[in-house]
Enzyme design. Structure first.
Site, mmCIF file in Angstrom:
data_model
loop_
_atom_site.group_PDB
_atom_site.id
_atom_site.type_symbol
_atom_site.label_atom_id
_atom_site.label_comp_id
_atom_site.label_asym_id
_atom_site.label_seq_id
_atom_site.Cartn_x
_atom_site.Cartn_y
_atom_site.Cartn_z
ATOM 1 N N ARG A 43 12.714 -1.795 10.609
ATOM 2 C CA ARG A 43 11.491 -1.338 11.272
ATOM 3 C C ARG A 43 11.192 -2.241 12.448
ATOM 4 O O ARG A 43 11.129 -3.465 12.298
ATOM 5 C CB ARG A 43 10.329 -1.342 10.259
ATOM 6 C CG ARG A 43 9.554 -0.037 10.289
ATOM 7 C CD ARG A 43 8.463 -0.031 9.275
ATOM 8 N NE ARG A 43 7.209 -0.522 9.827
ATOM 9 C CZ ARG A 43 6.082 -0.431 9.189
ATOM 10 N NH1 ARG A 43 6.026 0.106 7.996
ATOM 11 N NH2 ARG A 43 4.984 -0.888 9.753
ATOM 12 N N ARG B 128 0.140 -8.362 13.735
ATOM 13 C CA ARG B 128 -0.431 -7.385 12.805
ATOM 14 C C ARG B 128 -1.344 -8.059 11.791
ATOM 15 O O ARG B 128 -2.385 -7.513 11.416
ATOM 16 C CB ARG B 128 0.684 -6.605 12.104
ATOM 17 C CG ARG B 128 1.253 -5.500 13.008
ATOM 18 C CD ARG B 128 2.668 -5.135 12.665
ATOM 19 N NE ARG B 128 2.825 -4.621 11.330
ATOM 20 C CZ ARG B 128 3.941 -4.784 10.592
ATOM 21 N NH1 ARG B 128 4.960 -5.466 11.055
ATOM 22 N NH2 ARG B 128 4.009 -4.257 9.400
ATOM 23 N N ARG C 165 -8.894 1.487 9.385
ATOM 24 C CA ARG C 165 -8.300 0.205 9.703
ATOM 25 C C ARG C 165 -9.250 -0.686 10.489
ATOM 26 O O ARG C 165 -8.890 -1.799 10.852
ATOM 27 C CB ARG C 165 -7.035 0.437 10.506
ATOM 28 C CG ARG C 165 -5.858 -0.358 10.019
ATOM 29 C CD ARG C 165 -4.708 -0.028 10.935
ATOM 30 N NE ARG C 165 -3.528 -0.744 10.630
ATOM 31 C CZ ARG C 165 -2.582 -0.313 9.788
ATOM 32 N NH1 ARG C 165 -2.735 0.807 9.127
ATOM 33 N NH2 ARG C 165 -1.510 -1.037 9.613
ATOM 34 N N LYS D 210 0.829 -1.220 0.000
ATOM 35 C CA LYS D 210 0.000 0.000 0.000
ATOM 36 C C LYS D 210 0.855 1.257 0.000
ATOM 37 O O LYS D 210 0.628 2.177 -0.771
ATOM 38 C CB LYS D 210 -0.894 0.069 1.251
ATOM 39 C CG LYS D 210 -1.945 -0.980 1.373
ATOM 40 C CD LYS D 210 -2.864 -0.685 2.559
ATOM 41 C CE LYS D 210 -2.154 -0.493 3.896
ATOM 42 N NZ LYS D 210 -1.574 -1.725 4.464
ATOM 43 N N ARG E 285 11.687 -6.899 4.854
ATOM 44 C CA ARG E 285 11.707 -5.457 5.128
ATOM 45 C C ARG E 285 12.317 -5.178 6.504
ATOM 46 O O ARG E 285 13.061 -4.227 6.679
ATOM 47 C CB ARG E 285 10.291 -4.887 5.058
ATOM 48 C CG ARG E 285 10.261 -3.371 5.228
ATOM 49 C CD ARG E 285 8.877 -2.790 5.009
ATOM 50 N NE ARG E 285 7.992 -3.056 6.129
ATOM 51 C CZ ARG E 285 6.707 -2.694 6.158
ATOM 52 N NH1 ARG E 285 6.161 -2.108 5.109
ATOM 53 N NH2 ARG E 285 5.961 -2.952 7.209
HETATM 54 P P1 ADP Z 1 1.563 -1.894 8.175
HETATM 55 O O1 ADP Z 1 0.364 -1.660 7.328
HETATM 56 O O2 ADP Z 1 2.747 -2.395 7.410
HETATM 57 O O3 ADP Z 1 1.300 -2.700 9.409
HETATM 58 P P2 ADP Z 1 1.509 0.922 8.942
HETATM 59 O O4 ADP Z 1 2.681 1.805 8.747
HETATM 60 O O5 ADP Z 1 0.298 1.190 8.136
HETATM 61 O O6 ADP Z 1 2.096 -0.517 8.717
HETATM 62 O O7 ADP Z 1 1.078 0.923 10.495
HETATM 63 C C1 ADP Z 1 1.996 0.653 11.520
HETATM 64 C C2 ADP Z 1 1.285 0.658 12.876
HETATM 65 O O8 ADP Z 1 0.709 1.953 13.120
HETATM 66 C C3 ADP Z 1 0.113 -0.306 13.022
HETATM 67 O O9 ADP Z 1 0.526 -1.595 13.377
HETATM 68 C C4 ADP Z 1 -0.725 0.380 14.118
HETATM 69 O O10 ADP Z 1 -0.179 0.164 15.390
HETATM 70 C C5 ADP Z 1 -0.545 1.858 13.799
HETATM 71 N N1 ADP Z 1 -1.623 2.380 12.924
HETATM 72 C C6 ADP Z 1 -1.467 2.851 11.655
HETATM 73 N N2 ADP Z 1 -2.645 3.265 11.161
HETATM 74 C C7 ADP Z 1 -3.567 3.056 12.122
HETATM 75 C C8 ADP Z 1 -4.967 3.251 12.228
HETATM 76 N N3 ADP Z 1 -5.678 3.759 11.200
HETATM 77 N N4 ADP Z 1 -5.592 2.906 13.373
HETATM 78 C C9 ADP Z 1 -4.911 2.407 14.399
HETATM 79 N N5 ADP Z 1 -3.601 2.185 14.379
HETATM 80 C C10 ADP Z 1 -2.916 2.494 13.256
#
Ligand code: ADP
Length: 188
Positions: A134, A145, A89, A14, A128
């Site tokens: 990360r 996750r 999410r 994404k 990654r």
């Molecule tokens: P990925 O999709 O690879 O898990 P992201 O960078 O989108 O990584 O998100 C990393 C973390 O940030 C998530 O695991 C969560 O803890 C938090 N996060 C991101 N977006 C949201 C959201 N919309 N609601 C709640 N937590 C979020």
């Protein structure tokens, strides 16, 4: 004017694809994960509240995220559109986004569901983690996750259900090919 919502599991690509499309369309890429990671790095009040959730692979509380999105969508660079990556999410966030957009007199043009199987995702995320360091790309947190994705994020597709804006794209292909699929799907 283009407004896009990107849905999909962690590791689906994404973020990568949203960046390419945002450049192509000349609109901002709004990644909740990027904003949160910046906030953690800068030790802002938001970052301090979010950090433990992120380290565990859990969702950060909806109220924090909604404030963040409301602020971000009210900035002037969103006049020509936006790409949302990582939000909504869960179904509650999807409802809140509907309300927020309605209050702003906006709608989303496309809701893109980027699909990739779990086995592929785990391999990509482990790679990654080694590559970019990360801290949430460890096997244990990746599994959490993915579980959070299946429980909370995947049901959003049913929530959007029969909206004509919703499209699914197979994300299990080389990056450039996925980009082309996306461009074809969103071309006006
Ligand atoms: P990925 O999709 O690879 O898990 P992201 O960078 O989108 O990584 O998100 C990393 C973390 O940030 C998530 O695991 C969560 O803890 C938090 N996060 C991101 N977006 C949201 C959201 N919309 N609601 C709640 N937590 C979020």
């Amino acid at each position: 004017m283009t407004r896009l919502i990107f849905l999909g599991p962690p590791g689906a690509g994404k973020g990568t694809q949203a960046k390419v499309l945002a450049d192509w369309l000349g609109i901002p890429h709004i990644s909740t994960g990027d904003i949160l990671r910046d906030s953690v790095a800068n030790q802002t009040p938001l970052g301090q509240k979010a950090k433990d959730y992120m380290d565990r692979g859990d969702l950060v509380p909806d109220s924090l995220i909604l404030d963040m999105i409301r602020d971000r969508l009210s900035q002037t660079d969103t006049a020509q559109g936006w790409i949302l990556d990582g939000f909504p999410r869960n179904v509650a966030q999807a409802r809140q986004l509907d309300e927020l957009l309605e209050a702003m007199g906006q709608t989303s043009d496309r809701i893109i569901n980027l699909k990739v199987d779990d086995a592929v995702l785990i391999e990509r995320l482990l790679a990654r983690g080694q590559d970019q360091g990360r801290s949430d790309d460890t096997r244990e947190v990746i599994e959490r996750r993915l579980q959070v994705f299946h429980e909370n994020t995947a049901p959003i597709v049913d929530f959007y259900g029969d909206r004509p804006a919703l499209i699914s794209i197979d994300g299990d292909a080389p990056m450039a090919e996925v980009t082309q699929r996306l461009k074809d799907a969103i071309a006006p």
